[in-house]
Design a protein around this motif. Structure first.
Motif, short mmCIF file in Angstrom:
data_model
loop_
_atom_site.label_atom_id
_atom_site.label_comp_id
_atom_site.label_asym_id
_atom_site.label_seq_id
_atom_site.Cartn_x
_atom_site.Cartn_y
_atom_site.Cartn_z
N GLU B 257 0.63 -1.38 -0.11
CA GLU B 257 0.06 -0.12 0.11
C GLU B 257 0.81 1.29 0.07
OE1 GLU B 257 -2.19 -0.55 3.54
OE2 GLU B 257 -3.60 -2.13 2.51
N ALA B 258 1.78 1.17 0.74
CA ALA B 258 2.63 2.41 1.10
C ALA B 258 3.46 2.89 -0.02
CB ALA B 258 3.24 2.44 2.26
N GLY B 259 4.12 1.56 -0.57
CA GLY B 259 5.29 1.89 -1.84
C GLY B 259 6.53 2.15 -1.18
N ASP B 260 6.80 1.79 0.10
CA ASP B 260 8.09 2.08 0.63
C ASP B 260 9.16 0.78 0.61
OD1 ASP B 260 6.90 0.44 2.36
OD2 ASP B 260 6.75 1.91 4.20
N CYS B 261 10.24 1.12 1.19
CA CYS B 261 11.23 0.07 1.15
C CYS B 261 10.80 -1.43 1.75
CB CYS B 261 12.28 0.22 1.76
SG CYS B 261 13.27 1.65 0.82
N TYR B 262 9.84 -1.10 3.03
CA TYR B 262 9.42 -2.15 3.58
C TYR B 262 8.23 -3.17 2.82
CZ TYR B 262 7.79 -5.00 7.53
OH TYR B 262 7.53 -6.13 8.53
N ASP B 263 7.41 -2.37 2.18
CA ASP B 263 6.54 -2.86 1.30
C ASP B 263 7.15 -3.84 0.06
OD1 ASP B 263 4.29 -2.35 2.78
OD2 ASP B 263 3.44 -1.15 1.13
N ARG B 264 8.21 -3.23 -0.39
CA ARG B 264 8.93 -3.90 -1.58
C ARG B 264 9.49 -5.21 -0.90
NH1 ARG B 264 9.59 1.60 -3.36
NH2 ARG B 264 11.31 1.95 -2.24
N TYR B 265 10.17 -5.07 0.26
CA TYR B 265 10.29 -6.23 0.98
C TYR B 265 9.65 -7.50 1.17
CZ TYR B 265 12.18 -9.00 5.34
OH TYR B 265 12.09 -10.13 5.92
N ARG B 266 8.16 -6.82 1.79
CA ARG B 266 7.18 -7.81 2.26
C ARG B 266 6.48 -8.43 0.84
NH1 ARG B 266 6.24 -9.99 6.34
NH2 ARG B 266 3.99 -10.04 5.75
N VAL B 267 6.50 -7.54 -0.17
CA VAL B 267 6.05 -8.10 -1.69
C VAL B 267 6.80 -9.10 -2.21
CG1 VAL B 267 5.57 -7.72 -4.07
CG2 VAL B 267 4.48 -6.11 -2.20
N ARG B 268 7.99 -9.25 -2.19
CA ARG B 268 8.88 -10.06 -2.52
C ARG B 268 8.74 -11.31 -1.58
NH1 ARG B 268 12.68 -5.77 -3.65
NH2 ARG B 268 12.55 -5.68 -5.84
N ILE B 269 8.63 -11.44 -0.33
CA ILE B 269 8.46 -12.48 0.74
C ILE B 269 7.09 -13.16 0.27
CG2 ILE B 269 8.00 -13.10 2.97
CD1 ILE B 269 11.14 -12.93 2.62
N GLU B 270 6.24 -12.42 0.06
CA GLU B 270 4.81 -13.03 -0.42
C GLU B 270 4.74 -13.57 -1.86
OE1 GLU B 270 2.08 -13.49 1.07
OE2 GLU B 270 2.84 -12.99 3.05
#
Lengths: 169, 373
Positions: B257-270
């Motif tokens: 949702e946010a498009g921050d570094c943490y989201d990019r990391y989470r999307v890859r894990i998912e």
């Protein structure tokens, strides 16, 4: 900004994972002494060429994307066939793609199974004629030759190795 | 009384070069950064240090002879590159791929996605300053996947496994049992990795809200893959324009949702979880039969052009080929993911500190071989 209310808990959880790893078997091996079996289809840094089977059709040379294979043939009118007078591979240019082995219609070409074949001089990388023959030091790999692959030792998988060691403990 | 503004120390903006051989630049990338103290005012990406003219080399090689060179574009995920190129040639020549080969291709492409994301999350956390623990754990799992690639193709980096009309060789008998082991092992590992880092306060502080890429900018710049999905763009070529046999499998497209570094990391894990899901569905379904269509070595596609794109681990990867009915492509163009994802870097890093710049750059997950071609 970010709240540090629970500071320490997440790091503690992470540390437990790290500490658990202390008691696990390492996934590395002590290379020169302890050797793992490489893949049966390994495309080693050499080519094995059989003079007996080669007809000099140069399909391998045409298939090579790098143009690293040079082949010269001479017509033998007495026996009504071509003789291969020169078969030269510049392994310095070879990218070990294996396309030549796949293209060979007479099973005269194999990838090598060895991998420790570094040379000190570039000129040594150019291999010619009988230097390309199969020998105990230069075994053929099972790449594109399932019959050879069946005889080679089974590949050591990192995922297996860990379970084996655990059983021993 | 002096105000806070008067007390703030202002420095002259200066230009600092990052790279091209800086360890955090993931290859030979140079950033010309304009800094005010430690604050990034502007950056200018400079690349081309790895340019080999691969697209031009394709015009001198046969259609089959170019496959080993596609390995060398995105050398972190060569199987996907092979697949994208082979799909383009098959589209150009109208070749039907056997069923078994399609399944093997999907298995390889998804294993490659797992292997790529191992490096992506590992090196991103390395850039964040987590140093080597997560990096080593990620590489250890990647090596296990590479064992499988080694088993089928005979190489650990440049696989050259896909062929026009199928794959080069059938999978060996010991492949599927090993794959099942790896799937269960990776499932455990992803969970373990989550425990290691999900609630880690330092990671959250470093990555949450950092380097935000707005949805509009992501769409306008043509960003694709996990970077775009983290910004909330629900686009995946596997769903939107299904190729191969992806329409037979059930999987979700994780978005942030946010498009921050943490989201990019989470999307890859998912995405790793979803890839494991696809693998689990594909393994029991593999049919028997041939693994390669009857395609001549020197294939001559009819004159025309074709564009095929796939969802590579980094995003949309496309190959555009023009044929003049000869044995070599008349023109070949690669639509690289990393180059286009890099275009948004400037928007993401403005106003952040130098340490954040490294992390934001690491979170895009680029390979310079693909950028420079």
């Amino acid at each position: 900004m970010f709240k540090f209310e629970r500071f320490g808990l997440g790091i503690f959880k992470g540390m437990t994972v790290t500490i658990r790893h202390l008691f696990r078997h390492p996934t590395v091996s002590q290379y020169p002494e302890q050797r793992l079996n490489i893949s049966r289809r390994t495309r080693g840094n050499e080519l094995i060429w059989s003079r007996e089977r080669c007809t000099g059709c140069a399909t391998c040379a045409k298939a090579c994307p790098q143009g690293a294979i040079e082949i010269v043939t001479a017509a033998n009118t007495a026996e009504n066939k071509y003789n291969v007078t020169k078969y030269r591979v510049d392994t310095g240019y070879c990218i070990q793609c294996g396309l030549c082995v796949e293209a060979c219609p007479y099973d005269a070409l194999f990838m090598g199974f060895s991998f420790e074949r570094a040379k000190y001089r570039r000129a040594d990388l150019v291999q010619e004629d009988d230097a390309l023959a199969e020998s105990p030091e230069r075994p053929a790999s099972g790449y594109f030759h399932p019959d050879i692959a069946a005889k080679l030792p089974e590949q050591t998988l990192l995922v297996d190795k860990i379970t084996e060691k655990r059983k021993k403990q | 009384m002096t105000t806070t503004e008067e007390l703030t120390l202002h420095t002259e903006p200066f230009v600092l070069n990052f790279g091209p051989v800086h360890p955090s630049t993931h290859g030979v990338f140079r950033m010309r950064c304009t800094l005010d103290g430690e604050v990034v005012l502007d950056i200018e990406p400079v690349f081309g240090y790895l340019h080999r003219g691969v697209e031009k080399l394709a015009e001198e090689r046969t259609y089959t002879g170019f496959i080993p060179l596609t390995d060398r574009l995105d050398y972190i995920s060569p199987m996907s590159n092979n697949l994208g190129y082979c799909l383009a040639v098959e589209k150009l020549a109208g070749i039907k791929v056997p069923e078994r080969a399609e399944y093997i291709r999907v298995i390889m492409a998804e294993l490659q996605r797992l292997a790529n994301h191992c490096i992506a999350v590992g090196s991103m956390l390395n850039d964040a300053g987590a140093y080597y623990t997560p990096f080593m754990y990620a590489f250890r799992e990647r090596e296990k996947i590479i064992d499988l690639f080694d088993m089928v193709s005979g190489q650990r980096l440049t696989y050259n496994y896909m062929r026009i009309g199928g794959v080069s060789q059938d999978i060996p008998a010991e492949f599927l049992p090993a794959l099942k082991k790896i799937i269960s092992r990776l499932k455990k590992w992803v969970e373990e990795y989550e425990v290691l880092l999900k609630q880690n306060e330092i990671l959250l502080a470093r990555a949450k809200g950092v380097g935000i890429l707005a949805k509009e900018i992501a769409v306008n710049c043509g960003i694709s893959g996990p970077v775009a999905r983290a910004s909330g763009v629900k686009r995946d070529v596997r769903k939107d324009d299904p190729y191969s046999i992806y329409d037979r499998f059930q999987f979700d497209i994780p978005t942030g949702e946010a498009g921050d570094c943490y989201d990019r990391y989470r999307v890859r894990i998912e995405e790793m979880r979803q890839s494991l899901r696809i693998l689990e569905q594909a393994v029991p379904q593999i049919p028997g039969g041939a693994v390669k269509a009857d395609v001549p070595h020197l294939i001559r596609p009819p004159a025309g052009d074709a564009y095929a794109h796939i969802e590579s681990p980094k995003g949309e990867l496309g190959y555009y080929l023009v044929s003049d009915n000869s044995i070599a492509p008349y023109r070949c163009h690669v639509r690289p993911t990393s180059l286009i994802n890099l275009t948004a870097l400037r928007e993401m890093v403005k106003g952040w500190k130098v340490a954040d710049l490294i992390l934001i750059f690491g979170s895009i997950d680029i390979t310079m071989g693909e950028v420079d071609r």
